[in-house]
Design an enzyme around this catalytic site. Structure first.
Site, PDB file in Angstrom:
ATOM      1  N   CYS A 166       0.816  -1.210   0.000  1.00  0.00           N
ATOM      2  CA  CYS A 166       0.000   0.000   0.000  1.00  0.00           C
ATOM      3  C   CYS A 166       0.849   1.259   0.000  1.00  0.00           C
ATOM      4  CB  CYS A 166      -0.977   0.054   1.142  1.00  0.00           C
ATOM      5  SG  CYS A 166      -0.695  -1.035   2.466  1.00  0.00           S
ATOM      6  N   GLU A 219      14.261 -19.255 -11.029  1.00  0.00           N
ATOM      7  CA  GLU A 219      13.855 -17.876 -11.288  1.00  0.00           C
ATOM      8  C   GLU A 219      13.044 -17.793 -12.587  1.00  0.00           C
ATOM      9  OE1 GLU A 219      13.527 -15.280  -9.731  1.00  0.00           O
ATOM     10  OE2 GLU A 219      13.462 -13.689 -11.212  1.00  0.00           O
ATOM     11  N   LYS A 246       4.372  -5.336  -5.184  1.00  0.00           N
ATOM     12  CA  LYS A 246       5.798  -5.017  -5.143  1.00  0.00           C
ATOM     13  C   LYS A 246       6.139  -4.660  -3.711  1.00  0.00           C
ATOM     14  CE  LYS A 246       9.399  -4.066  -7.809  1.00  0.00           C
ATOM     15  NZ  LYS A 246       9.943  -5.151  -8.641  1.00  0.00           N
ATOM     16  N   LYS A 272       9.223 -16.416 -12.785  1.00  0.00           N
ATOM     17  CA  LYS A 272       8.826 -15.330 -13.692  1.00  0.00           C
ATOM     18  C   LYS A 272       7.616 -15.758 -14.511  1.00  0.00           C
ATOM     19  CE  LYS A 272      10.749 -13.087 -12.389  1.00  0.00           C
ATOM     20  NZ  LYS A 272      10.953 -12.171 -11.361  1.00  0.00           N
ATOM     21  N   HIS A 328      13.552 -38.877 -10.590  1.00  0.00           N
ATOM     22  CA  HIS A 328      13.083 -39.244  -9.252  1.00  0.00           C
ATOM     23  C   HIS A 328      11.646 -38.788  -9.019  1.00  0.00           C
ATOM     24  CE1 HIS A 328      17.028 -40.666  -8.191  1.00  0.00           C
ATOM     25  NE2 HIS A 328      17.534 -39.539  -8.654  1.00  0.00           N
ATOM     26  N   ASN A 332      -0.371   2.031   6.532  1.00  0.00           N
ATOM     27  CA  ASN A 332       0.328   0.899   5.921  1.00  0.00           C
ATOM     28  C   ASN A 332       0.820   0.001   7.051  1.00  0.00           C
ATOM     29  OD1 ASN A 332       0.026   2.047   3.459  1.00  0.00           O
ATOM     30  ND2 ASN A 332       2.180   2.586   3.156  1.00  0.00           N
ATOM     31  N   GLY A 333       0.597  -1.283   6.930  1.00  0.00           N
ATOM     32  CA  GLY A 333       1.113  -2.191   7.943  1.00  0.00           C
ATOM     33  C   GLY A 333       0.017  -3.022   8.583  1.00  0.00           C
ATOM     34  N   TRP A 359      -3.543  -2.622  -0.015  1.00  0.00           N
ATOM     35  CA  TRP A 359      -3.374  -4.034  -0.364  1.00  0.00           C
ATOM     36  C   TRP A 359      -3.807  -4.799   0.876  1.00  0.00           C
ATOM     37  CZ3 TRP A 359      -0.227  -8.289   1.035  1.00  0.00           C
ATOM     38  CH2 TRP A 359      -0.187  -9.317   0.088  1.00  0.00           C
ATOM     39  N   ARG A 413       3.331  -0.765  -7.033  1.00  0.00           N
ATOM     40  CA  ARG A 413       3.547  -1.649  -5.882  1.00  0.00           C
ATOM     41  C   ARG A 413       2.433  -2.663  -5.722  1.00  0.00           C
ATOM     42  NH1 ARG A 413       6.655   0.338  -1.493  1.00  0.00           N
ATOM     43  NH2 ARG A 413       8.124   1.832  -2.294  1.00  0.00           N
ATOM     44  N   GLU A 423       4.494 -15.908 -12.337  1.00  0.00           N
ATOM     45  CA  GLU A 423       4.069 -14.582 -11.877  1.00  0.00           C
ATOM     46  C   GLU A 423       3.264 -13.833 -12.933  1.00  0.00           C
ATOM     47  OE1 GLU A 423       7.190 -12.482  -8.890  1.00  0.00           O
ATOM     48  OE2 GLU A 423       8.028 -13.014 -10.829  1.00  0.00           O
TER      49      GLU A 423
HETATM   50  N1  HGA Z   1      -3.767  -3.707   7.498  1.00  0.00           N
HETATM   51  C1  HGA Z   1      -4.321  -2.656   6.683  1.00  0.00           C
HETATM   52  C2  HGA Z   1      -3.273  -2.087   5.762  1.00  0.00           C
HETATM   53  C3  HGA Z   1      -2.733  -3.145   4.847  1.00  0.00           C
HETATM   54  C4  HGA Z   1      -1.353  -2.904   4.303  1.00  0.00           C
HETATM   55  O1  HGA Z   1      -0.506  -2.225   4.870  1.00  0.00           O
HETATM   56  N2  HGA Z   1      -1.052  -3.536   3.185  1.00  0.00           N
HETATM   57  O2  HGA Z   1       0.212  -3.470   2.647  1.00  0.00           O
HETATM   58  C5  HGA Z   1      -5.499  -3.147   5.884  1.00  0.00           C
HETATM   59  O3  HGA Z   1      -5.683  -4.371   5.706  1.00  0.00           O
HETATM   60  O4  HGA Z   1      -6.273  -2.312   5.444  1.00  0.00           O
END
Ligand code: HGA
Length: 611
Positions: free
Chosen positions: A2, A484, A606, A488, A507, A100-101, A75, A27, A491
């Site tokens: 995020c 790798e 990202k 790729k 095997h 964020n977090g 995210w 990201r 992904e």
């Molecule tokens: N935990 C918060 C923010 C998510 C986050 O930092 N994502 O990278 C949420 O879920 O909204």
């Protein structure tokens, strides 16, 4: 992951917020939102699930404008990706927070806040922050004082931006485990989770440190550290060319970044090579003395960076004669590790904010390692700041979610480490080092030759357009290259791809091989070639289709069931770097043929700053 953007100015800041969010789109995110203090002094919010472009058209329709605001791309970690869970979160109608977090004690806080009468409108962990802050604000009367009190109750990781209609003269920021940077303007100031979001408005930045709280006003910025003391944080002027956020002539950022590899490999070598040896000081002033003592190397990383570490293990053991272990950070950080005496702890991360890698580093500090070294692409990142030694890759900003130039520059950095360790330990003969230094100097040219194979590889990609599964094979240091290559392909094309050491085929995985299963093989002309050829025969005998990337002198023939792609000749030790390039191009072209979102593949982000 995020992104956070904030602005306080004399002018309308909505366009700045939206442009900032767009610059962070690479990201990966699932929804976006903003809160702006409008001309009437009301805090107004807009949120949309999906792309920033949708938020932008909603903003145009609502004609929302103002001089103070915060914005976010989310995210999801707690609660589904939908508009109701998108940030900013509000408490009442006058307080907004973006985060964020992850707040680990959100359940306990939620219970307590509910008991105190707060009503929750989302499933996020973030919402507890805004209600808690609201409670403290009612109690203490000042937003800055309230934030200082509120963060004391938060466990977990956060980068926060806060605005309130009650005190519309400031944006507040708090950082613990998630990066934040203040952008300094003239009579206006900004905040973001990455300076890239603010390059449009300023080139002067102040990076917040762990535990910092900042009060950002239009004409001043005040920072307090974890202990609550007022501190001055250094102001850095950002010089690097603004090349990042532009695709130029290329259709996708990923393709642009693949083609940048000769240039960024060159940059990563700059200033680090003497005539016939590597400059150990490039790793830091104490590196020479520390490297001479190293008897073990422990590498920890995630994803593509982990594959770089896997290649380095072959190099470090063979060329420096030092035992080397490699482990994914999410495993390492929760394991009871036995640390060998005089072990160097090496982390590898593009962003330097990878949560698992950072946590592993923090654990390692208490575990008795000789020293920590970060191989990283972002000089201002947490990983770099918290490591004893650093070698920065010079890949420049990488926008495509699937890492390409970050990987090859990591490999170059790891080769520099190998040679430095080898010399410091007295294990590397001077002529071998000289030869490899010469080869490193020629590497950008070799990479250019590999890129020139693009039209051939585009044709080869047609073999995969309709396939659902593939195998990637390699032996020795080409095995991680195969890993790798497989990563790729999955992904960005969503084709199931698995890598095996070629000798393992019989095997188990050989059972999968039939005419629907292309088998990609990287086969430089080294001492394992003859063994590899036998493995390829095993595939052909079962009707498997082979796509072989091999040195022209390897004696592998193009023909029925075998597509041979001839590679430029290269020194064995550097072959992993060169052979990575056609595999990147192959994945790219397969993804384009299948019409996927190459730069922002589904479900991925990202810079993975959550666990
Ligand atoms: N935990 C918060 C923010 C998510 C986050 O930092 N994502 O990278 C949420 O879920 O909204």
């Amino acid at each position: 992951m995020c992104g956070i953007v904030g602005a306080i100015a004399e002018r309308n800041i909505t366009a700045i917020l939206l442009e900032g969010l767009k610059r962070l789109e690479y990201r990966g995110y699932d929804s976006a939102g903003l809160a702006v203090l409008d001309a009437s002094g009301a805090l107004r919010r807009l949120r949309r699930s999906g792309k920033v472009a949708e938020l932008e058209s909603a903003q145009r329709e609502a004609e929302l404008g103002g001089r103070l605001g915060i914005a976010h791309t989310r995210w999801a970690t707690h609660g589904a990706p939908c508009e109701r869970n998108a940030h900013p979160h509000f408490s009442g109608d006058d307080l907004a927070v973006v985060h964020n977090g992850i707040i680990e004690n959100h359940e306990a806080l939620r219970r307590q806040l509910k008991a105190d009468g707060y009503v929750f409108s989302s499933d996020t962990d973030t919402e507890v922050i805004v209600h808690l802050l609201h409670q403290k604000l009612d109690e203490l009367g000042d937003l800055t004082v309230a934030l200082k009190a509120a963060v004391k109750a938060l466990h977990g990781a956060y980068g926060l931006a806060v605005v309130s209609a009650r005190q519309p003269d400031r944006i507040l920021a708090a950082r613990s485990g998630s990066p934040l940077v203040v952008g300094l303007g003239l009579g206006e100031n900004f905040l973001a989770s990455d300076q890239l979001a603010l390059r449009q408005v300023t080139d002067r930045f102040m990076y917040l440190e762990e535990g910092d709280i900042a009060e950002i006003r239009r004409d001043s910025v005040q920072v307090w550290n974890q202990a609550g003391d007022a501190v001055n944080r250094e102001v850095v002027q950002y010089h690097e060319g603004a090349e990042a956020a532009d695709k130029g002539e290329f259709r996708h950022f990923m393709l642009k970044e693949i083609h940048e590899q000769p240039k960024v490999v060159q940059r990563t070598l700059e200033g680090r090579l003497a005539q016939d040896h590597v400059l150990i000081e490039a790793f830091g002033p104490t590196a020479a003395e520390l490297f001479a003592r190293v008897r073990n190397v422990q590498i920890v990383a995630c994803g593509t960076s982990y594959h770089a570490g896997m290649v380095a293990r072959y190099w470090i053991e063979e060329l420096a004669g030092i035992p080397c272990q490699v482990e994914v950070a999410s495993e390492f950080r929760y394991r009871k590790v036995v640390v060998q005496p005089d072990s160097l702890f090496v982390t590898i991360s593009q962003s330097g904010e990878t949560a698992d890698t950072l946590a592993a580093l923090r654990n390692a500090k208490a575990a008795g390692y000789l020293a920590s070294l970060a191989i990283c692409n972002v000089g201002t990142s947490s990983l770099v700041r918290e490591s004893d030694l650093t070698l920065l890759t010079q890949a420049g900003p990488e926008i495509g979610v699937a890492s390409t130039k970050a990987f090859t520059t990591q490999l170059v950095a790891l080769m520099l480490l190998t040679l430095s360790l080898g010399r410091a330990r007295g294990a590397l003969a001077a002529d071998v080092e000289r030869e490899l230094v010469d080869e490193l100097r020629r590497l950008p040219t070799r990479l250019g030759e590999a890129l020139a194979m693009d039209p051939t590889i585009e044709k080869v990609a047609e073999n995969f357009a309709e396939k659902q599964h593939t195998l990637f094979l390699g032996r020795g240091e080409q095995y991680p290259v195969a890993m790798e290559g497989a990563l790729k392909l999955k992904e960005i094309s969503y084709i199931h791809a698995e890598a095996y050491p070629a000798g393992e085929l019989k095997h188990g995985p050989l059972a999968l091989v039939d005419s629907h299963m292309p088998v990609v093989t990287v086969a430089p002309n080294n001492e394992l070639l003859e063994k590899l050829k036998s493995n390829l025969q095993e595939v052909r005998a079962r009707g498997g289709e082979l796509i072989v990337f091999a040195d022209g002198s390897a004696g592998i023939e193009d023909g029925e069931g075998t597509v041979l792609v001839k590679m430029p000749h290269i020194h064995d030790a550097l072959s992993p770097i060169l052979y990575t390039v056609p595999l990147q191009l192959l994945s790219y072209h397969v993804a384009v043929l299948r019409g996927t979102d190459v730069d922002q593949p589904r479900n991925l982000a990202k810079s993975v700053t959550v666990e």
